[in-house]
Write a protein that holds these residues in place. Structure first.
Motif, PDB file in Angstrom:
ATOM      1  N   ILE A  48     -12.920  44.717  -7.469  1.00 28.50           N
ATOM      2  CA  ILE A  48     -12.019  45.296  -6.467  1.00 28.50           C
ATOM      3  C   ILE A  48     -11.685  46.742  -6.801  1.00 28.50           C
ATOM      4  O   ILE A  48     -11.715  47.617  -5.923  1.00 28.50           O
ATOM      5  CB  ILE A  48     -10.732  44.444  -6.369  1.00 28.50           C
ATOM      6  CG1 ILE A  48     -11.056  43.056  -5.808  1.00 28.50           C
ATOM      7  CG2 ILE A  48      -9.689  45.131  -5.499  1.00 28.50           C
ATOM      8  CD1 ILE A  48      -9.910  42.083  -5.875  1.00 28.50           C
ATOM      9  N   LEU A  49     -11.383  47.013  -8.073  1.00 25.91           N
ATOM     10  CA  LEU A  49     -11.037  48.374  -8.490  1.00 25.91           C
ATOM     11  C   LEU A  49     -12.254  49.174  -8.945  1.00 25.91           C
ATOM     12  O   LEU A  49     -12.145  50.383  -9.181  1.00 25.91           O
ATOM     13  CB  LEU A  49     -10.016  48.309  -9.627  1.00 25.91           C
ATOM     14  CG  LEU A  49      -8.690  47.602  -9.308  1.00 25.91           C
ATOM     15  CD1 LEU A  49      -7.817  47.537 -10.558  1.00 25.91           C
ATOM     16  CD2 LEU A  49      -7.956  48.294  -8.181  1.00 25.91           C
ATOM     17  N   GLY A 132      -2.781  52.959  -3.871  1.00 23.91           N
ATOM     18  CA  GLY A 132      -3.670  51.883  -4.293  1.00 23.91           C
ATOM     19  C   GLY A 132      -2.995  50.546  -4.540  1.00 23.91           C
ATOM     20  O   GLY A 132      -3.645  49.608  -5.000  1.00 23.91           O
ATOM     21  N   ASN A 135      -4.799  47.298  -3.230  1.00 25.82           N
ATOM     22  CA  ASN A 135      -5.981  46.927  -4.020  1.00 25.82           C
ATOM     23  C   ASN A 135      -5.588  46.387  -5.391  1.00 25.82           C
ATOM     24  O   ASN A 135      -6.190  45.430  -5.894  1.00 25.82           O
ATOM     25  CB  ASN A 135      -6.902  48.138  -4.197  1.00 25.82           C
ATOM     26  CG  ASN A 135      -7.909  48.243  -3.077  1.00 25.82           C
ATOM     27  OD1 ASN A 135      -8.065  47.323  -2.286  1.00 25.82           O
ATOM     28  ND2 ASN A 135      -8.570  49.372  -3.000  1.00 25.82           N
ATOM     29  N   ARG A 138      -4.476  42.894  -5.057  1.00 29.21           N
ATOM     30  CA  ARG A 138      -5.644  42.021  -4.910  1.00 29.21           C
ATOM     31  C   ARG A 138      -6.293  41.774  -6.267  1.00 29.21           C
ATOM     32  O   ARG A 138      -6.734  40.657  -6.571  1.00 29.21           O
ATOM     33  CB  ARG A 138      -6.658  42.635  -3.956  1.00 29.21           C
ATOM     34  CG  ARG A 138      -6.282  42.572  -2.482  1.00 29.21           C
ATOM     35  CD  ARG A 138      -7.338  43.247  -1.634  1.00 29.21           C
ATOM     36  NE  ARG A 138      -8.665  42.658  -1.877  1.00 29.21           N
ATOM     37  CZ  ARG A 138      -9.794  43.358  -1.913  1.00 29.21           C
ATOM     38  NH1 ARG A 138      -9.785  44.676  -1.746  1.00 29.21           N
ATOM     39  NH2 ARG A 138     -10.943  42.736  -2.131  1.00 29.21           N
TER      40      ARG A 138
END
Length: 400
Positions: A48-49, A132, A135, A138
């Motif tokens: 994800i990152l 961010g 994200n 998540r």
């Protein structure tokens, strides 16, 4: 005289250099001792990152026991707060003021990016890397938490602790993914962010959420202005709209600065959230109402915190011997049996039950309990294995 002084000085300097090159005496070298280890670090790759993240893990004192599952505290700004947070948890757990907990500390790579939502209203201040938080949430919910649950013996109770931007992120997590964490400690949260838009979103969330269980503990140091305004606004929203099963607390700490407030906030937050944890006098409880009173107490705790909680093995073990040494054999045996049911993979619980049967003169059941302790201890490489074996062999001789 001057030349003599220079000669002596050079000689002493040469001796010091020579001595520094010599090996240390054995007795002195041994003083270095063994390192004290309070955690371990791992790295995981986040799709994800799109980067590797370093994670520091603290495991509590009783972690070696294979039959215990632990709640987990997820700590933002992990490298800055790992040491004092783990120390607080260890101390409070030893005082029976809270459960033993694991700590999963997330180290920063781009702090402002990860911990802040996107700016939509306030264009007066520039934060080019911000936005961010969705994200990063998540990453926590869909990557980090599942990996920790898969790799460690965790319960389903999770706490999130964050300071400043981390406190802002704690509110973001509550509003956007309330199912991920059970409790939050938001320390001097930066609720001024984006003209207090996160607070407005929280107001809307609270007004439209009828059922919500958990705890939200918020503090503020000796800060005023925009910091204070955002916190007061959120406090008012919580006062007006928080669901009945959502416990919230606000603690102003005027003697603390923005930098010093995390330590005291973490201590007080944990103590406040787990206020119900410390049991009353269990001996008196059992004398008055029987051992079922203990089960009722921990059933209430389970309902309060949302995961199954039973009395610690050590607590019941000590209580059982307390009754055993008073010749109250039936109560002691019932307590030891409770421990074997709650901790069936613990050799110690069966050894203690063997002691009760032994004192009662029931050699057959004492032998069976000691043998069970020995078998489990052998599987777990228990350091008390010799004790269990000696007890088993002693009863075996009596039976013969």
């Amino acid at each position: 005289m001057k030349r003599l002084f220079q000669t002596v000085a050079k000689t002493m300097l040469m001796l010091l250099v020579i001595m520094s090159l010599l090996p240390l005496p054995t007795s002195y070298a041994q003083q270095a001792g063994e390192p004290i280890i309070i955690g371990e670090k791992i790295k995981i790759h986040s799709k994800i990152l799109n980067e590797d993240r370093e994670i520091w893990i603290y495991r509590p004192d009783g972690y070696k026991e294979p039959h215990i599952k632990y709640p987990v505290l997820y700590l933002l700004d992990g490298d800055g707060h790992f040491h004092h947070t783990t120390g607080i948890i260890r101390f409070l757990a030893r005082q029976n003021r809270m459960p033993e907990m694991m700590v999963v500390a997330i180290l920063n790579t781009q702090r402002t990016r990860d911990l802040t939502p996107a700016i939509q209203l306030d264009t007066t201040r520039a934060f080019p890397t911000s936005g961010g938080a969705p994200n990063f949430l998540r990453f926590l919910a869909d990557e980090l938490v599942p990996q920790i649950d898969q790799s460690y013996p965790t319960s389903n109770y999770r706490m999130l602790v964050g300071h400043s931007f981390g406190g802002l992120f704690a509110l973001h997590a509550l509003v956007n993914r309330p199912e991920v964490f059970n409790s939050y400690i938001a320390i001097s949260p930066s609720l001024w962010w984006d003209a207090q838009k996160p607070v407005v979103e929280a107001e809307h969330f609270l007004k439209n959420t009828k059922e919500l269980k958990g705890d939200f503990y918020m503090t503020l140091g000796n800060e005023g202005g925009r910091m204070l305004g955002g916190v007061w606004k959120l406090t008012a929203a919580l006062e007006e709209s928080a669901p009945k099963d959502f416990h919230w607390y606000f603690n102003r700490m005027p003697k603390e600065t923005h930098g010093s407030v995390p330590h005291r906030s973490t201590y007080d937050g944990l103590e406040t959230i787990f206020l119900d944890w410390q049991a009353p006098n269990l001996y008196e409880m059992v004398v008055k109402n029987g051992i079922e009173a203990i089960n009722e107490h921990y059933k209430k705790l389970s309902k309060r915190y949302g995961y199954q909680i039973v009395a610690s093995e050590g607590t019941i073990n000590v209580l059982g011997y307390n009754f055993l040494n008073r010749d109250k054999y039936d109560i002691a045996l019932a307590l030891f049996k409770m421990n074997t049911e709650n901790y069936p993979k613990s050799a110690n619980t069966f050894d203690s039950m063997g002691d009760a049967y032994d004192r009662m003169g029931n050699d057959k059941l004492a032998y069976e309990s000691y043998k069970r302790a020995y078998d489990i201890g052998k599987q777990n490489a228990d350091p008390q294995l010799n004790t269990y074996q000696n007890n088993m062999q002693r009863l075996e001789k009596k039976l013969k």
